[in-house]
Scaffold this motif. Structure first.
Motif, PDB file in Angstrom:
ATOM      1  N   VAL A   1       0.837  -1.205   0.000  1.00 45.98           N
ATOM      2  CA  VAL A   1       0.000   0.000   0.000  1.00 45.98           C
ATOM      3  C   VAL A   1       0.871   1.255   0.000  1.00 45.98           C
ATOM      4  O   VAL A   1       0.587   2.231  -0.716  1.00 45.98           O
ATOM      5  N   ALA A   2       1.940   1.241   0.792  1.00 48.90           N
ATOM      6  CA  ALA A   2       2.833   2.405   0.817  1.00 48.90           C
ATOM      7  C   ALA A   2       3.465   2.635  -0.553  1.00 48.90           C
ATOM      8  O   ALA A   2       3.572   3.781  -1.031  1.00 48.90           O
ATOM      9  N   LYS A   3       3.859   1.575  -1.230  1.00 46.25           N
ATOM     10  CA  LYS A   3       4.465   1.717  -2.552  1.00 46.25           C
ATOM     11  C   LYS A   3       3.450   2.244  -3.554  1.00 46.25           C
ATOM     12  O   LYS A   3       3.773   3.107  -4.412  1.00 46.25           O
ATOM     13  N   SER A   4       2.188   1.751  -3.411  1.00 44.00           N
ATOM     14  CA  SER A   4       1.142   2.229  -4.320  1.00 44.00           C
ATOM     15  C   SER A   4       0.897   3.714  -4.129  1.00 44.00           C
ATOM     16  O   SER A   4       0.719   4.476  -5.107  1.00 44.00           O
ATOM     17  N   LEU A   5       0.856   4.156  -2.888  1.00 46.12           N
ATOM     18  CA  LEU A   5       0.632   5.586  -2.627  1.00 46.12           C
ATOM     19  C   LEU A   5       1.798   6.433  -3.114  1.00 46.12           C
ATOM     20  O   LEU A   5       1.613   7.574  -3.576  1.00 46.12           O
TER      21      LEU A   5
ATOM     22  N   PRO B   1      -4.522  10.871  -0.526  1.00 45.36           N
ATOM     23  CA  PRO B   1      -4.277   9.479  -0.921  1.00 45.36           C
ATOM     24  C   PRO B   1      -5.565   8.800  -1.375  1.00 45.36           C
ATOM     25  O   PRO B   1      -6.658   9.105  -0.877  1.00 45.36           O
ATOM     26  N   ASN B   2      -5.407   7.887  -2.269  1.00 47.84           N
ATOM     27  CA  ASN B   2      -6.544   7.146  -2.800  1.00 47.84           C
ATOM     28  C   ASN B   2      -6.256   5.647  -2.585  1.00 47.84           C
ATOM     29  O   ASN B   2      -5.447   5.050  -3.278  1.00 47.84           O
ATOM     30  N   LEU B   3      -6.951   5.042  -1.600  1.00 46.13           N
ATOM     31  CA  LEU B   3      -6.730   3.637  -1.256  1.00 46.13           C
ATOM     32  C   LEU B   3      -7.634   2.674  -2.013  1.00 46.13           C
ATOM     33  O   LEU B   3      -7.491   1.460  -1.872  1.00 46.13           O
ATOM     34  N   ASP B   4      -8.540   3.229  -2.817  1.00 42.49           N
ATOM     35  CA  ASP B   4      -9.492   2.346  -3.500  1.00 42.49           C
ATOM     36  C   ASP B   4      -8.812   1.365  -4.456  1.00 42.49           C
ATOM     37  O   ASP B   4      -9.154   0.160  -4.463  1.00 42.49           O
ATOM     38  N   PRO B   5      -7.870   1.803  -5.306  1.00 40.25           N
ATOM     39  CA  PRO B   5      -7.305   0.840  -6.261  1.00 40.25           C
ATOM     40  C   PRO B   5      -6.600  -0.333  -5.594  1.00 40.25           C
ATOM     41  O   PRO B   5      -6.761  -1.487  -5.969  1.00 40.25           O
ATOM     42  N   VAL B   6      -5.816  -0.051  -4.550  1.00 43.20           N
ATOM     43  CA  VAL B   6      -5.064  -1.130  -3.917  1.00 43.20           C
ATOM     44  C   VAL B   6      -5.940  -1.971  -3.006  1.00 43.20           C
ATOM     45  O   VAL B   6      -5.725  -3.159  -2.807  1.00 43.20           O
ATOM     46  N   ALA B   7      -6.995  -1.332  -2.451  1.00 42.96           N
ATOM     47  CA  ALA B   7      -7.873  -2.071  -1.542  1.00 42.96           C
ATOM     48  C   ALA B   7      -8.594  -3.199  -2.246  1.00 42.96           C
ATOM     49  O   ALA B   7      -8.874  -4.247  -1.659  1.00 42.96           O
ATOM     50  N   ALA B   8      -8.897  -2.993  -3.535  1.00 45.51           N
ATOM     51  CA  ALA B   8      -9.619  -4.028  -4.268  1.00 45.51           C
ATOM     52  C   ALA B   8      -8.810  -5.305  -4.409  1.00 45.51           C
ATOM     53  O   ALA B   8      -9.376  -6.383  -4.647  1.00 45.51           O
ATOM     54  N   TYR B   9      -7.507  -5.221  -4.283  1.00 43.95           N
ATOM     55  CA  TYR B   9      -6.640  -6.396  -4.466  1.00 43.95           C
ATOM     56  C   TYR B   9      -6.192  -7.054  -3.149  1.00 43.95           C
ATOM     57  O   TYR B   9      -5.902  -8.248  -3.119  1.00 43.95           O
ATOM     58  N   VAL B  10      -6.072  -6.268  -2.106  1.00 40.18           N
ATOM     59  CA  VAL B  10      -5.465  -6.800  -0.877  1.00 40.18           C
ATOM     60  C   VAL B  10      -6.465  -7.028   0.241  1.00 40.18           C
ATOM     61  O   VAL B  10      -6.131  -7.651   1.253  1.00 40.18           O
TER      62      VAL B  10
ATOM     63  N   LEU C   1      -7.294  -0.939   6.145  1.00 38.93           N
ATOM     64  CA  LEU C   1      -6.241  -0.128   5.526  1.00 38.93           C
ATOM     65  C   LEU C   1      -6.477   1.320   5.917  1.00 38.93           C
ATOM     66  O   LEU C   1      -7.614   1.816   5.892  1.00 38.93           O
ATOM     67  N   ALA C   2      -5.395   2.007   6.246  1.00 44.50           N
ATOM     68  CA  ALA C   2      -5.540   3.416   6.644  1.00 44.50           C
ATOM     69  C   ALA C   2      -4.278   4.173   6.250  1.00 44.50           C
ATOM     70  O   ALA C   2      -3.207   3.577   6.059  1.00 44.50           O
ATOM     71  N   PHE C   3      -4.478   5.524   6.104  1.00 46.07           N
ATOM     72  CA  PHE C   3      -3.339   6.405   5.835  1.00 46.07           C
ATOM     73  C   PHE C   3      -3.321   7.448   6.935  1.00 46.07           C
ATOM     74  O   PHE C   3      -4.312   8.142   7.184  1.00 46.07           O
ATOM     75  N   ARG C   4      -2.169   7.509   7.610  1.00 47.83           N
ATOM     76  CA  ARG C   4      -2.004   8.449   8.711  1.00 47.83           C
ATOM     77  C   ARG C   4      -1.099   9.573   8.243  1.00 47.83           C
ATOM     78  O   ARG C   4      -0.003   9.331   7.729  1.00 47.83           O
TER      79      ARG C   4
ATOM     80  N   GLY D   1       3.467  10.702   5.107  1.00 46.98           N
ATOM     81  CA  GLY D   1       2.630  10.005   6.097  1.00 46.98           C
ATOM     82  C   GLY D   1       3.032   8.526   6.146  1.00 46.98           C
ATOM     83  O   GLY D   1       4.150   8.165   5.761  1.00 46.98           O
ATOM     84  N   GLU D   2       2.099   7.703   6.578  1.00 46.03           N
ATOM     85  CA  GLU D   2       2.387   6.269   6.631  1.00 46.03           C
ATOM     86  C   GLU D   2       1.103   5.476   6.461  1.00 46.03           C
ATOM     87  O   GLU D   2       0.019   5.938   6.820  1.00 46.03           O
ATOM     88  N   THR D   3       1.280   4.303   5.889  1.00 46.10           N
ATOM     89  CA  THR D   3       0.132   3.401   5.745  1.00 46.10           C
ATOM     90  C   THR D   3       0.054   2.498   6.963  1.00 46.10           C
ATOM     91  O   THR D   3       1.077   2.057   7.508  1.00 46.10           O
ATOM     92  N   VAL D   4      -1.148   2.223   7.382  1.00 43.60           N
ATOM     93  CA  VAL D   4      -1.379   1.407   8.585  1.00 43.60           C
ATOM     94  C   VAL D   4      -2.287   0.244   8.192  1.00 43.60           C
ATOM     95  O   VAL D   4      -3.361   0.453   7.618  1.00 43.60           O
ATOM     96  N   VAL D   5      -1.830  -0.955   8.486  1.00 46.41           N
ATOM     97  CA  VAL D   5      -2.604  -2.176   8.200  1.00 46.41           C
ATOM     98  C   VAL D   5      -2.810  -2.929   9.523  1.00 46.41           C
ATOM     99  O   VAL D   5      -1.855  -3.119  10.290  1.00 46.41           O
ATOM    100  N   SER D   6      -4.021  -3.351   9.752  1.00 47.04           N
ATOM    101  CA  SER D   6      -4.330  -4.127  10.960  1.00 47.04           C
ATOM    102  C   SER D   6      -5.418  -5.144  10.631  1.00 47.04           C
ATOM    103  O   SER D   6      -6.139  -5.010   9.641  1.00 47.04           O
TER     104      SER D   6
END
Length: 461
Positions: A51-55, A73-82, A89-92, A143-148
């Motif tokens: 996700v960080a690389k995609s952003l 940031p737009n997380l929609d494209p990567v969210a569809a795959y992961v 998925l979050a962006f801080r 910023g940073e991507t956060v995955v949990s």
């Protein structure tokens, strides 16, 4: 000394194998849980990196395209795959604020984990831990991507893996115990033969020998057992032979003493009686005052002769070979009934034919009964003594019961009982002396019959 509880060796070893197997399964389960937790965190780290690389690519594309739209940031494209169930998925932003967040829902598990397992798993592995990766473009951290992952989802997956192992344990462990018990039962089957051999040795059957065994350890025990049995058999045979010689010498000494008493002391007493009778006749004519003294001398000599007759009977009883064992024992019992003057009642009962019994067995049985009656009448103070002699196919059993004092030391450890034990040992028999069920004492003697003796008795019958 305390009696410690005894457990079957097969059960004990099976339980130990089961415990070790359960510990191994527990270790395997712990390994799988640790591996699953690490895999979950590694997956979260890899998703965060993707996700960080995609952003970063999104931001680079925005800067190179003319009239860019500010949709970072737009997380929609990567969210569809992961995205997977329970994944967030979050962006801080640089200030710590969540600028965008996506979470996928998770269906309720069909078999939710128990509360105890959930608490235990969360205390050890901390499910739901966040994985963060910085988003850096041209040296600037945007910023940073956060995955949990939802802790409930991760805990349910761990319980699913652990449940599979527990099911395998529930099926494999009983089967393993059955197989181990069966293998141990087969391997330890010779121990029953060893136990039977020891019991026969304890019962004085020194001809017992153990067969060869497959296991080297049991074969070593077998060699020692057979050597011990052979040594005991040889020692007992030598002891029995020595005892027979000592008994024969003792009987010969008794006969010699009886002859000496009869020939010397008996004739002297007879002479004293004759002289007393002659002195009485003379006193009746010349000195009547001496008649009482002459009568006293005659009575004393008569009493001494009766005592001597009883001693001679005990030293040299009627010839058992001529009268037979039954007649000799009946005469012995009748003599005791006459001497006791009603103070002790003796009775005897026979079961079987004893006419052709070997002379050695008959003589020793007579002596054993003689010593037993003496113990009962003189040491135990019995008022009733019953004897029973039984002929069985392969042995002779003698039972003597009395109502005397069973705790009398002389009755248990005197010379009489020692002599009985020697005679029984010489015949390769067994003797036991203990308190009777209704008070008094109970003497039991069992004399085995040799094959030649049994054939002689069968031929006579």
């Amino acid at each position: 000394m305390w009696n410690r509880p005894r457990f079957d060796l097969k059960v004990r070893l099976t339980l130990r194998v089961a415990a070790i197997s359960a510990a191994c399964f527990a270790a395997i389960s712990a390994y799988f849980l640790v591996t699953a937790d690490r895999a979950a965190h590694a997956r979260s780290d890899s998703i965060a990196a993707i996700v960080a690389k995609s952003l970063e690519l999104q931001q680079g594309k925005v800067q190179w395209v003319a009239n860019p739209r500010s949709d970072f940031p737009n997380l929609d494209p990567v969210a569809a795959y992961v995205m997977t169930p329970g994944l967030c998925l979050a962006f801080r932003g640089p200030g710590g604020d969540m600028l965008q967040r996506f979470c996928s829902g998770a269906p309720a598990p069909a078999n939710p984990p128990p509360q105890a397992f959930a608490a235990f798993y969360r205390s050890l592995f901390d499910p739901g831990r966040e994985a963060a990766r910085p988003v850096v473009v041209r040296g600037t951290k945007l910023g940073e991507t956060v995955v949990s992952v939802d802790p409930a989802v991760q805990t349910a997956e761990a319980w699913h893996e652990a449940g599979r192992l527990m099911l395998a344990l529930a099926i494999a462990l009983p089967l393993l115990c059955v197989l181990v018990y069966a293998a141990l039962a087969r391997a330890l089957r010779p121990t029953r033969m060893i136990r039977t051999g020891l019991e026969r040795i304890a019962a004085n059957d020194l001809t017992t020998r153990l067969p060869p065994f497959d296991l080297a350890e049991l074969s070593a025990i077998r060699d020692v057992f057979n050597h011990l049995a052979q040594s005991l058999d040889t020692a007992l045979a030598e002891r029995s032979e020595l005892t027979r010689k000592l008994i024969a010498l003792q009987d010969e000494e008794r006969r010699h003493l009886a002859r000496e008493l009869h020939d010397e002391f008996g004739q002297s007493l007879a002479a004293i009686r004759a002289l007393a009778s002659s002195a009485r006749q003379t006193a009746a004519q010349e000195c009547p005052s001496l008649l009482s003294e002459c009568d006293g001398i005659s009575r004393t000599a008569t009493g001494m002769m009766e005592t001597l007759r009883g001693a001679l009977f005990r030293l040299r009883p009627p010839d058992v070979e001529e009268l037979g064992l039954v007649a000799s024992l009946e005469g012995l019992v009748a003599g005791w009934n006459g001497r006791s003057r009603g103070e002790t009642r003796f009775s005897i009962r026979f079961d079987g034919a004893f006419e052709t019994l070997p002379a050695a067995v008959s003589a020793n049985l007579y002596r054993i009964v003689q010593e037993a009656l003496t113990n009962a009448a003189k040491h135990a103070g019995a008022t009733k003594v019953s004897l029973e002699l039984t002929m069985r196919p392969d042995e002779i059993a003698l039972a003597i019961d009395d109502d005397g004092r069973s705790n009398e030391p002389a009755a248990k450890s005197g010379m009489g009982l020692l002599g009985m034990r020697e005679r029984v040992a010489a015949l390769r028999g067994r003797l036991s002396f203990e308190a009777g069920p209704n008070g008094g004492s109970a003497l039991r003697v069992v004399i085995p019959l040799e094959a030649s003796d049994r054939q002689l008795l069968d031929h006579a019958a």
